[in-house]
Design a protein around this motif. Structure first.
Motif, PDB file in Angstrom:
ATOM      1  N   LEU A 146       1.002  -1.276   0.144  1.00 31.94           N
ATOM      2  CA  LEU A 146       0.100  -0.058   0.080  1.00 31.94           C
ATOM      3  C   LEU A 146       0.912   1.230  -0.083  1.00 31.94           C
ATOM      4  CD1 LEU A 146      -2.755  -1.263   2.641  1.00 31.94           C
ATOM      5  CD2 LEU A 146      -3.076  -0.772   0.108  1.00 31.94           C
ATOM      6  N   ALA A 147       2.075   1.300  -0.825  1.00 32.35           N
ATOM      7  CA  ALA A 147       2.729   2.349  -0.802  1.00 32.35           C
ATOM      8  C   ALA A 147       2.297   3.570  -1.589  1.00 32.35           C
ATOM      9  CB  ALA A 147       4.236   1.844  -1.277  1.00 32.35           C
ATOM     10  N   GLY A 148       2.240   4.554  -1.049  1.00 29.40           N
ATOM     11  CA  GLY A 148       1.574   5.757  -1.686  1.00 29.40           C
ATOM     12  C   GLY A 148       0.341   5.804  -2.124  1.00 29.40           C
ATOM     13  N   VAL A 149      -0.766   4.883  -1.705  1.00 30.22           N
ATOM     14  CA  VAL A 149      -2.046   5.075  -2.021  1.00 30.22           C
ATOM     15  C   VAL A 149      -2.909   5.378  -0.949  1.00 30.22           C
ATOM     16  CG1 VAL A 149      -1.613   3.081  -3.743  1.00 30.22           C
ATOM     17  CG2 VAL A 149      -2.380   2.536  -1.371  1.00 30.22           C
ATOM     18  N   LEU A 150      -2.355   5.598   0.539  1.00 32.03           N
ATOM     19  CA  LEU A 150      -3.450   5.779   1.467  1.00 32.03           C
ATOM     20  C   LEU A 150      -3.369   7.349   1.686  1.00 32.03           C
ATOM     21  CD1 LEU A 150      -3.185   2.894   3.761  1.00 32.03           C
ATOM     22  CD2 LEU A 150      -4.924   3.260   2.086  1.00 32.03           C
ATOM     23  N   PRO A 151      -4.520   8.096   1.747  1.00 33.10           N
ATOM     24  CA  PRO A 151      -4.342   9.475   2.460  1.00 33.10           C
ATOM     25  C   PRO A 151      -4.286   9.246   3.958  1.00 33.10           C
ATOM     26  CG  PRO A 151      -6.264   9.428   0.911  1.00 33.10           C
ATOM     27  CD  PRO A 151      -5.501   8.226   0.978  1.00 33.10           C
ATOM     28  N   LEU A 152      -4.092  10.489   4.516  1.00 39.55           N
ATOM     29  CA  LEU A 152      -3.535  10.198   6.199  1.00 39.55           C
ATOM     30  C   LEU A 152      -4.974   9.736   6.902  1.00 39.55           C
ATOM     31  CD1 LEU A 152      -1.829  10.557   8.379  1.00 39.55           C
ATOM     32  CD2 LEU A 152      -2.765  12.993   8.643  1.00 39.55           C
ATOM     33  N   GLY A 153      -6.176  10.121   6.558  1.00 34.74           N
ATOM     34  CA  GLY A 153      -7.181   9.593   6.948  1.00 34.74           C
ATOM     35  C   GLY A 153      -7.441   8.052   6.723  1.00 34.74           C
ATOM     36  N   GLU A 154      -7.216   7.653   5.601  1.00 38.02           N
ATOM     37  CA  GLU A 154      -7.358   6.116   5.188  1.00 38.02           C
ATOM     38  C   GLU A 154      -6.177   5.372   6.150  1.00 38.02           C
ATOM     39  OE1 GLU A 154      -7.931   5.097   1.364  1.00 38.02           O
ATOM     40  OE2 GLU A 154      -9.236   6.737   0.921  1.00 38.02           O
ATOM     41  N   LEU A 155      -4.948   5.888   6.045  1.00 44.13           N
ATOM     42  CA  LEU A 155      -3.910   5.225   6.969  1.00 44.13           C
ATOM     43  C   LEU A 155      -4.440   5.191   8.330  1.00 44.13           C
ATOM     44  CD1 LEU A 155      -1.088   3.890   7.341  1.00 44.13           C
ATOM     45  CD2 LEU A 155      -0.212   6.320   7.702  1.00 44.13           C
ATOM     46  N   GLY A 156      -5.013   6.151   8.765  1.00 50.03           N
ATOM     47  CA  GLY A 156      -5.708   6.150  10.242  1.00 50.03           C
ATOM     48  C   GLY A 156      -6.762   4.978  10.514  1.00 50.03           C
ATOM     49  N   ALA A 157      -7.647   5.087   9.345  1.00 46.93           N
ATOM     50  CA  ALA A 157      -8.597   3.918   9.497  1.00 46.93           C
ATOM     51  C   ALA A 157      -8.288   2.701   9.375  1.00 46.93           C
ATOM     52  CB  ALA A 157      -9.541   4.345   8.194  1.00 46.93           C
ATOM     53  N   LEU A 158      -7.033   2.432   8.524  1.00 46.96           N
ATOM     54  CA  LEU A 158      -6.525   1.114   8.455  1.00 46.96           C
ATOM     55  C   LEU A 158      -6.049   0.621   9.642  1.00 46.96           C
ATOM     56  CD1 LEU A 158      -5.301  -1.315   6.847  1.00 46.96           C
ATOM     57  CD2 LEU A 158      -3.219   0.193   6.099  1.00 46.96           C
ATOM     58  N   ILE A 159      -5.261   1.467  10.452  1.00 50.64           N
ATOM     59  CA  ILE A 159      -4.462   1.104  11.744  1.00 50.64           C
ATOM     60  C   ILE A 159      -5.566   0.838  12.837  1.00 50.64           C
ATOM     61  CG2 ILE A 159      -3.225   2.191  13.592  1.00 50.64           C
ATOM     62  CD1 ILE A 159      -1.441   3.532  11.463  1.00 50.64           C
ATOM     63  N   GLU A 160      -6.574   1.804  12.694  1.00 47.33           N
ATOM     64  CA  GLU A 160      -7.966   1.516  13.644  1.00 47.33           C
ATOM     65  C   GLU A 160      -8.499   0.249  13.786  1.00 47.33           C
ATOM     66  OE1 GLU A 160     -11.334   4.536  14.891  1.00 47.33           O
ATOM     67  OE2 GLU A 160     -11.554   3.896  12.841  1.00 47.33           O
ATOM     68  N   THR A 161      -8.655  -0.323  12.445  1.00 48.88           N
ATOM     69  CA  THR A 161      -9.295  -1.600  11.947  1.00 48.88           C
ATOM     70  C   THR A 161      -8.524  -2.770  12.259  1.00 48.88           C
ATOM     71  OG1 THR A 161     -10.824  -2.763  10.799  1.00 48.88           O
ATOM     72  CG2 THR A 161      -8.750  -1.765   9.666  1.00 48.88           C
ATOM     73  N   ALA A 162      -7.072  -2.420  12.472  1.00 48.71           N
ATOM     74  CA  ALA A 162      -6.155  -3.635  12.613  1.00 48.71           C
ATOM     75  C   ALA A 162      -5.945  -4.259  13.840  1.00 48.71           C
ATOM     76  CB  ALA A 162      -4.678  -2.938  12.252  1.00 48.71           C
ATOM     77  N   ASP A 163      -5.685  -5.459  14.051  1.00 50.66           N
ATOM     78  CA  ASP A 163      -5.345  -6.006  15.403  1.00 50.66           C
ATOM     79  C   ASP A 163      -4.102  -5.582  15.802  1.00 50.66           C
ATOM     80  OD1 ASP A 163      -7.625  -8.547  15.652  1.00 50.66           O
ATOM     81  OD2 ASP A 163      -7.421  -8.135  13.573  1.00 50.66           O
ATOM     82  N   LEU A 164      -3.181  -5.031  15.195  1.00 48.43           N
ATOM     83  CA  LEU A 164      -1.755  -4.697  15.526  1.00 48.43           C
ATOM     84  C   LEU A 164      -1.214  -4.168  14.509  1.00 48.43           C
ATOM     85  CD1 LEU A 164       0.261  -6.850  17.775  1.00 48.43           C
ATOM     86  CD2 LEU A 164       1.669  -6.218  15.897  1.00 48.43           C
ATOM     87  N   LEU A 165      -0.142  -3.254  15.046  1.00 46.11           N
ATOM     88  CA  LEU A 165       0.768  -2.330  14.059  1.00 46.11           C
ATOM     89  C   LEU A 165       2.266  -3.075  14.539  1.00 46.11           C
ATOM     90  CD1 LEU A 165       1.603  -0.099  12.113  1.00 46.11           C
ATOM     91  CD2 LEU A 165       1.549   1.336  14.124  1.00 46.11           C
ATOM     92  N   LEU A 166       2.871  -3.209  13.566  1.00 46.97           N
ATOM     93  CA  LEU A 166       4.429  -3.498  13.605  1.00 46.97           C
ATOM     94  C   LEU A 166       5.015  -2.212  12.910  1.00 46.97           C
ATOM     95  CD1 LEU A 166       6.761  -5.164  14.259  1.00 46.97           C
ATOM     96  CD2 LEU A 166       6.393  -6.546  12.171  1.00 46.97           C
ATOM     97  N   SER A 167       5.889  -1.530  13.411  1.00 43.71           N
ATOM     98  CA  SER A 167       6.541  -0.110  12.826  1.00 43.71           C
ATOM     99  C   SER A 167       7.911   0.197  13.348  1.00 43.71           C
ATOM    100  CB  SER A 167       5.532   0.762  12.888  1.00 43.71           C
ATOM    101  OG  SER A 167       5.897   2.027  12.469  1.00 43.71           O
TER     102      SER A 167
END
Length: 401
Positions: A265-286
């Motif tokens: 998903l490189a370069g395809v998510l606006p900031l709001g969608e990145l937040g929504a993705l992280i919100e729905t995820a079970d875990l973030l590895l970063s």
């Protein structure tokens, strides 16, 4: 709160750094908003930080300004732009200004602009005597006496003029449109990889991997991100690998190692969608970067590959594991590591990360089970504490010698 500050309605909030720094200031912004009637907050921030304009519910307006005393690698200073900003501040007729900085920054350039713009009240942490540039100075004591988390530091700053809040959580609102877009994107991605692992599951399990970081000193190797994702892939239905458009090669390299359920998903998510993705995820590895602070604001558990460049930006009030290896050069504040082998990060193994993921998922399962049991008890008529804490438990930093 002093009479002058209690009367302040139009408040300029100066935070000239990156998205993560702005997010860690949101509890203090909330305190300012809640501590006066009919308050309007204007956030003055960098062009990077201004991407948050639609996502901070306590902020009424966002102005973009790349200050010449803050590092902006792709921007050259322009005195005309600085003079124009002073004119704009003057026209804004602000009652007060609060200047938020990390302890290694000097607030006085921003204070000078606010003074020239005629803003009558000016608050900041400051090491030296600011004389007339600040009306309210909180003496700078970091890092000599102690180092606080960045959220706690900024809450303490506004508390000095009487601004308080009972809600210390960071804030980010993705927006319903972003949530719908991410839901559709993930549904399509699952279909491409063969659907959920368990047919009939009520929701898909997602791991988000963010292998990039603005500073080279904060990047765990891409190949290890891929290997770690592959090691824990059986726990998830999909693995979303995120990054900027410039990080496409990095994201593709992680996906290649992570396996067939990895979605680039490189370069395809606006900031709001990145937040929504992280919100729905079970875990973030970063790595320790902006998405970690998004996860903290949205309540998503985090495994944070945390380089020991500076100590005060760990995940705030969210279940997490912070992984690094202790080194003599800790708290170096360097953008590029000057130690052979980058030991504070490269000393963390793929097995360390996999173990942290397993531990957080077990903790999340226990938390969900306890919540279900409390809900069932409530349905059966047992009393529930009126002031039960809504703060999720911390996981301790894991630093190996």
């Amino acid at each position: 709160m002093s009479t002058a500050w209690s009367r302040a309605r139009r408040i300029l909030c100066v935070r000239l750094d990156s998205i993560g720094d702005v997010l860690m200031t949101t509890p203090a912004l909330r305190a300012l908003k809640e501590s006066g009637a009919d308050r309007q907050l204007t956030l003055l921030t960098s062009r990077t930080g201004a991407a948050l304009a639609k996502h901070l519910p306590m902020v009424d307006d966002v102005w973009s300004y790349d200050a010449p005393w803050v590092k902006h690698p792709d921007v050259r200073g322009d005195p005309v732009a600085d003079l124009d900003m002073i004119d704009r501040l003057l026209a804004g007729r602000f009652d007060a200004a609060v200047i938020f900085t990390v302890y290694s920054q000097n607030p006085l350039p921003a204070a000078m602009m606010c003074w020239l713009a005629g803003i009558p009240l000016r608050l900041a942490h400051c090491r030296e005597n600011p004389y007339e540039l600040l009306t309210d100075r909180v003496p700078e004591t970091e890092p000599e006496s102690h180092v606080r988390h960045e959220v706690a530091r900024q809450l303490a700053l506004v508390r000095a003029i009487g601004a308080k809040t009972s809600d210390w959580r960071m804030a980010f609102e993705p927006g319903d449109a972003a949530r719908r877009a991410v839901h559709a994107r993930l549904q399509a991605a699952l279909q491409r990889v063969g659907g959920a692992r368990e047919p009939g599951a009520t929701r898909a399990r997602w791991l988000v991997v963010h292998p990039g970081a603005t500073a080279a000193s904060r990047r765990w190797p891409a190949e290890r991100f891929g290997e770690a994702a592959a090691a824990v892939a059986p726990l998830f239905d999909g693995i979303a690998v995120t990054g900027s458009a410039d990080e496409r090669a990095l994201v593709d390299a992680v996906c290649e190692r992570a396996g067939p359920r990895a979605v680039p998903l490189a370069g395809v998510l606006p900031l709001g969608e990145l937040g929504a993705l992280i919100e729905t995820a079970d875990l973030l590895l970063s790595n320790n970067s902006g998405p970690v602070h998004l996860a903290a604001a949205l309540g998503t558990p985090v495994v944070d590959l945390y380089a020991l460049t500076n100590p005060q930006h760990t995940p705030w009030r969210v279940p997490h594991r912070v992984l690094n290896v202790d080194v003599p050069c800790r708290n170096c504040y360097r953008s590029v590591c000057n130690q052979p082998g980058h030991p504070c990060l490269r000393g963390v193994s793929v097995d360390d990360v996999a173990a942290a993921v397993h531990a957080l998922l077990r903790g999340r399962a226990r938390h969900a089970q306890r919540a279900a049991e409390r809900a069932a008890a409530h349905d059966e008529g047992e009393p529930v504490a009126a002031h039960a804490s809504n703060v999720l438990p911390f996981a301790h930093v894991i630093t190996r010698n």
